[in-house]
Design a protein around this motif. Structure first.
Motif, PDB file in Angstrom:
ATOM      1  N   ALA A 260       2.394   0.414  -3.818  1.00 45.26           N
ATOM      2  CA  ALA A 260       2.878   0.733  -2.481  1.00 45.26           C
ATOM      3  C   ALA A 260       2.477   2.152  -2.061  1.00 45.26           C
ATOM      4  N   LYS A 261       2.086   2.968  -3.036  1.00 42.07           N
ATOM      5  CA  LYS A 261       1.654   4.335  -2.740  1.00 42.07           C
ATOM      6  C   LYS A 261       0.153   4.441  -2.460  1.00 42.07           C
ATOM      7  N   ARG A 262      -0.528   3.301  -2.383  1.00 43.00           N
ATOM      8  CA  ARG A 262      -1.983   3.298  -2.202  1.00 43.00           C
ATOM      9  C   ARG A 262      -2.425   4.190  -1.039  1.00 43.00           C
ATOM     10  N   LEU A 263      -1.729   4.082   0.075  1.00 45.76           N
ATOM     11  CA  LEU A 263      -2.145   4.821   1.263  1.00 45.76           C
ATOM     12  C   LEU A 263      -1.853   6.316   1.168  1.00 45.76           C
ATOM     13  N   ARG A 264      -1.147   6.728   0.127  1.00 47.14           N
ATOM     14  CA  ARG A 264      -0.887   8.159  -0.060  1.00 47.14           C
ATOM     15  C   ARG A 264      -1.958   8.854  -0.895  1.00 47.14           C
ATOM     16  N   ILE A 265      -2.914   8.111  -1.419  1.00 49.58           N
ATOM     17  CA  ILE A 265      -3.944   8.693  -2.289  1.00 49.58           C
ATOM     18  C   ILE A 265      -5.077   9.265  -1.449  1.00 49.58           C
ATOM     19  N   PRO A 284      -7.530   5.490  -9.186  1.00 51.76           N
ATOM     20  CA  PRO A 284      -6.249   5.936  -9.749  1.00 51.76           C
ATOM     21  C   PRO A 284      -5.173   4.859  -9.745  1.00 51.76           C
ATOM     22  N   LEU A 285      -5.425   3.729  -9.108  1.00 51.62           N
ATOM     23  CA  LEU A 285      -4.456   2.642  -9.113  1.00 51.62           C
ATOM     24  C   LEU A 285      -4.614   1.720 -10.312  1.00 51.62           C
TER      25      LEU A 285
END
Length: 424
Positions: A260-265, A284-285
């Motif tokens: 769910a943090k994909r868009l924060r990378i 990094p995922l």
């Protein structure tokens, strides 16, 4: 970000990034040289905005903190030009070699406890290193160069791993015979862990005799495995339990576990991707067993700020001690000066005005035409992130960006502007 927004962000950030303990605040309350000018800080911001406007980087974040409080904290541009989402304080970055400082601190915690010695042979913890040889290129009677394996004059020590004098190198730069072996050794194949990586690299010859040359390489990765053996935990488990969780650092890890943090990378420009798999975190995922102590971490600027403030405070944060002040001072002192008789591989060495301590570059000379302070210690990452800690002025700076091709140039320019804003 507007000035009002900048002040609001700084206020919010100061709640998350703890300042020095009360006694340190008292010591730093008197007026002293090295305060920042608003006009100088505006020039810092103008420089970063120009880098974005000219298409060199998609975005960045800069934090400058002094006396335990942010004096400049601003996000610029976007975290990824594909999504056009704005850069923000919760953006996650590939830290690459800024991981080395975290691993080095973890190792020194074990040294303080007497569970690890700086002069301990690495082979005590990883027996495969007892049989390692040194690769020496020699020219035969036929005029052809051949790689000859020679025995160690001295064993690799924990100190060698911390100061990059182990003889372990990287295989992604240079053209020596040993570096070519590293590049061809399939060190990063498959889903391996730190134990397997240490075993793989121990089968390769060293690039030089331990304790003779500062040579940037996989030393800190092997140090991560030493930490595992001593602690009986994985590197991340040890760092999380003893350092990261107590610091209140929650976004720093070896991969982003929550998709769910994909868009924060953050992502670099499409044509500015590092081709080397040396850090093992192209994506990094992707979960992986290798916890590269030398280059594998991801994290946010807020997380790294708490780590940096702890170091600047001499090993404490929020009333909790992580290292003795004497240990931090030891780490931030030069260990490869002339008296050590250690040569320098200038390809990655941090400049003629610097030495190297136990995990950091250390300023040992004032650069020409500068007033930069002695005792500053620092490091960076291949994607362009960098930090420096300046005890003399009770400040540190952290710059977060993802731009492998522009990082070195920007780092030098930004540091000059930051110090100029202090009148240095």
């Amino acid at each position: 970000m507007t000035r009002l927004g900048l002040l609001a962000a700084a206020l919010a950030f100061s709640l998350a990034v703890a300042g020095p303990p009360p006694e340190a605040r008292a010591e730093s309350s008197a007026p002293e040289a090295g305060s920042f000018s608003r006009a100088g800080l505006e020039r810092v911001g103008d420089y970063i905005r120009n880098e974005i406007a000219t298409g060199k980087i998609p975005g960045a974040i800069l934090l400058i903190q002094q006396h335990g409080q942010p004096v400049y904290f601003e996000s610029f541009g976007v975290r990824d030009i594909a999504t056009k989402l704005p850069m923000s304080a919760d953006t996650i970055f590939r830290l690459y070699s800024m991981s080395k400082a975290v691993t080095s601190v973890a190792a020194m915690m074990l040294v303080e406890e007497g569970r690890l010695g700086l002069d301990d042979p690495v082979a005590r913890y990883i027996p495969a290193f007892a049989d390692v040889k040194v690769g020496v290129e020699k020219r035969g009677e036929d005029g052809k160069s051949a790689l000859v394996l020679e025995p160690l004059h001295h064993p690799i020590t924990v100190r060698d791993l911390l100061r990059h004098t182990s003889g372990l190198t990287y295989g992604f730069y240079g053209d020596s015979a040993v570096r070519k072996l590293y590049a061809q050794a399939d060190l990063f194949d498959g889903d391996f862990d730190n134990a397997e990586f240490a075993a793989r690299i121990a089968r390769l010859p060293l690039a030089e005799q331990p304790g003779t040359l500062w040579d940037y390489g996989h030393s800190t990765d092997v140090l991560g495995r030493v930490i595992e053996v001593v602690s009986g935990k994985s590197l991340f488990q040890f760092e999380k339990e003893r350092l990261l969780d107590p610091l209140g650092v929650s976004e720093t890890a070896f991969f982003v576990a929550d998709h769910a943090k994909r868009l924060r990378i953050a992502a670099p420009m499409p044509k500015d991707r590092s081709p080397s798999p040396v850090a093992g975190i192209r994506d990094p995922l992707t979960p992986r067993r290798w916890e590269s102590g030398g280059a594998g971490m991801v994290g946010t600027i807020g997380d790294y700020a708490r780590f940096a403030q702890m170091l600047l405070n001499g090993g404490t944060l929020d009333g909790r001690r992580y290292l003795k002040s004497e240990t931090v001072a030891l780490m931030a002192s030069d260990h490869i000066g002339p008296e050590a008789g250690i040569a320098r591989d200038d390809f990655y060495f941090p400049g003629a005005d610097s030495g190297f301590g136990l995990g950091f570059a250390v300023r040992t000379q004032v650069p020409p035409n500068r007033q930069w302070p002695l005792g500053e210690y620092r490091w960076d990452g291949v994607a362009g992130t960098f930090f420096f800690i300046n005890p003399k002025d009770d400040m540190f700076a952290i710059f977060m960006v993802q731009s492998p091709s522009q990082g070195g140039r920007i780092q030098l320019a930004l540091k000059a502007l930051i110090y100029a804003a202090m009148g240095r």
